[in-house]
Design an enzyme around this catalytic site. Structure first.
Site, PDB file in Angstrom:
ATOM      1  N   HIS A  41       0.840  -1.196   0.000  1.00  0.00           N
ATOM      2  CA  HIS A  41       0.000   0.000   0.000  1.00  0.00           C
ATOM      3  C   HIS A  41       0.884   1.259   0.000  1.00  0.00           C
ATOM      4  CE1 HIS A  41      -2.741  -2.937   2.191  1.00  0.00           C
ATOM      5  NE2 HIS A  41      -3.509  -2.550   1.191  1.00  0.00           N
ATOM      6  N   VAL A 180       4.469  -5.419  -4.797  1.00  0.00           N
ATOM      7  CA  VAL A 180       5.585  -5.438  -3.852  1.00  0.00           C
ATOM      8  C   VAL A 180       5.610  -6.828  -3.202  1.00  0.00           C
ATOM      9  CG1 VAL A 180       6.561  -4.399  -1.761  1.00  0.00           C
ATOM     10  CG2 VAL A 180       5.326  -2.968  -3.416  1.00  0.00           C
ATOM     11  N   SER A 189       0.351  -8.959   1.347  1.00  0.00           N
ATOM     12  CA  SER A 189      -1.107  -8.930   1.399  1.00  0.00           C
ATOM     13  C   SER A 189      -1.543  -8.758   2.849  1.00  0.00           C
ATOM     14  CB  SER A 189      -1.671 -10.246   0.854  1.00  0.00           C
ATOM     15  OG  SER A 189      -3.008 -10.415   1.264  1.00  0.00           O
TER      16      SER A 189
HETATM   17  P1  AMP Z   1      -6.541  -3.875  -0.339  1.00  0.00           P
HETATM   18  O1  AMP Z   1      -6.405  -3.079   0.905  1.00  0.00           O
HETATM   19  O2  AMP Z   1      -6.035  -5.270  -0.226  1.00  0.00           O
HETATM   20  O3  AMP Z   1      -7.896  -3.761  -0.952  1.00  0.00           O
HETATM   21  O4  AMP Z   1      -5.558  -3.201  -1.386  1.00  0.00           O
HETATM   22  C1  AMP Z   1      -5.624  -1.835  -1.682  1.00  0.00           C
HETATM   23  C2  AMP Z   1      -4.762  -1.557  -2.876  1.00  0.00           C
HETATM   24  O5  AMP Z   1      -3.416  -1.916  -2.600  1.00  0.00           O
HETATM   25  C3  AMP Z   1      -5.210  -2.362  -4.104  1.00  0.00           C
HETATM   26  O6  AMP Z   1      -5.123  -1.542  -5.255  1.00  0.00           O
HETATM   27  C4  AMP Z   1      -4.207  -3.472  -4.129  1.00  0.00           C
HETATM   28  O7  AMP Z   1      -3.994  -4.011  -5.418  1.00  0.00           O
HETATM   29  C5  AMP Z   1      -2.957  -2.774  -3.621  1.00  0.00           C
HETATM   30  N1  AMP Z   1      -2.006  -3.742  -3.095  1.00  0.00           N
HETATM   31  C6  AMP Z   1      -2.247  -4.712  -2.163  1.00  0.00           C
HETATM   32  N2  AMP Z   1      -1.146  -5.476  -1.991  1.00  0.00           N
HETATM   33  C7  AMP Z   1      -0.195  -4.988  -2.814  1.00  0.00           C
HETATM   34  C8  AMP Z   1       1.159  -5.349  -3.095  1.00  0.00           C
HETATM   35  N3  AMP Z   1       1.756  -6.374  -2.497  1.00  0.00           N
HETATM   36  N4  AMP Z   1       1.849  -4.605  -4.002  1.00  0.00           N
HETATM   37  C9  AMP Z   1       1.238  -3.562  -4.632  1.00  0.00           C
HETATM   38  N5  AMP Z   1      -0.031  -3.170  -4.417  1.00  0.00           N
HETATM   39  C10 AMP Z   1      -0.734  -3.873  -3.517  1.00  0.00           C
END
Ligand code: AMP
Length: 284
Positions: A41, A180, A189
């Site tokens: 993030h 990442v 994640s």
């Molecule tokens: P989330 O909180 O899981 O819904 O993710 C919010 C945003 O962060 C989304 O656009 C995800 O694709 C991005 N995101 C989550 N994990 C990663 C990662 N490891 N690398 C890059 N972006 C990420």
């Protein structure tokens, strides 16, 4: 670059803040998240910080996109730490609405994403992308950003958001940001915190399988069944591991391909114990 971020809980506060920044001539960068923020993030926030003048991050665990009640209930919620991370990368506002702020009345109108949800995660998570597209559209209408940042880790989500924005003429630039990873390849994640030490050690096999598929393509294999079987061979028989899907699709319409003849997206979902992990590699 630690600063103090404003925290908005209501839609009206959020609108007021953005309105003031716009009047001051600022461009607005937006990073929608579900919180439990990590370095993935942070990468999105850094891009927004570098490319726009006011950076808004939303932290909202969206019930509409959860297909399993236990997943919604167990989803990690760490707002205080999230705010600290946002401040450390110089975000200006954290928008953290409650469910009633986002859905004061039941959401009757939703976004049908058509065939884009027929494969990959969409096939196994009924209604998930309808919920994602709907909440992202709501957030875009509230924040009215110039640029919005999404991770390539959620490749199907990114492709769907790009399409929603194009189909509904939403005046925002959608920016994809590279995944990442941990040094051993595991994609960062929010769900990784649920893995036990044993599960964490096994979780890298999803990336190994994707990398095996990628190298098969680079070595000239064009038959997708052959590519998939080489990838699957990287997932050991282990009662802790269950491969939900492993597909090779066209990155533009997310439909399966049988033979490699251009750019593809290789994507998989793996259950490690009770935790579902997803990952993908785009091959040009
Ligand atoms: P989330 O909180 O899981 O819904 O993710 C919010 C945003 O962060 C989304 O656009 C995800 O694709 C991005 N995101 C989550 N994990 C990663 C990662 N490891 N690398 C890059 N972006 C990420």
């Amino acid at each position: 670059m630690t600063n103090t971020a404003t925290i908005c809980h209501s839609v009206s506060e959020m609108r007021r803040f953005v309105d003031e920044r716009r009047r001051a001539g600022h461009s607005i960068g937006f990073v929608p998240t579900m919180g439990a923020l990590h370095a993935g993030h942070a990468r999105l926030l850094e891009r927004a910080r570098a490319e726009t003048q006011s950076v808004v991050v939303s932290v909202f665990v969206n019930p509409l996109q959860f297909d399993r009640a236990d997943d919604l209930e167990k989803y990690p919620r760490t707002l205080e730490a999230d705010v600290r991370l946002c401040e450390s990368v110089g975000a200006d506002v954290v928008f953290a609405p409650g469910v009633r702020d986002m859905y004061p009345t039941p959401q009757v109108c939703t976004i049908d994403v058509g065939h884009l949800a027929d494969h990959l995660c969409g096939k196994f998570r009924p209604g998930h992308f309808r919920g994602v597209a709907t909440v992202v559209m709501k957030l875009l209408q509230i924040v009215l950003p110039d640029k919005a940042y999404f991770g390539e880790k959620d490749a199907q989500q990114l492709a769907i958001i790009r399409r929603v924005v194009a189909d509904f003429n939403v005046p925002v630039h959608i920016k994809g940001v590279a995944t990442v990873r941990e040094p051993d390849g595991l994609a960062l994640s929010s769900r990784n915190v649920r893995l036990s030490a044993d599960e964490r050690a096994r979780a890298t096999v999803l990336y190994d399988a994707l990398a095996a598929a990628e190298s098969a393509i680079h070595s000239g294999v064009t038959d997708v069944e052959e590519i998939r079987s080489r990838a699957r061979a990287r997932i050991p028989a282990d009662e802790m591991l269950r491969l939900e899907y492993f597909d090779v699709v066209d990155p533009s319409d997310l439909q399966p391909v049988l033979t490699i003849a251009g750019p593809v997206l290789i994507a998989g979902a793996l259950w490690v114990g009770n935790t579902r992990l997803i990952d993908n590699i785009a091959v040009g």
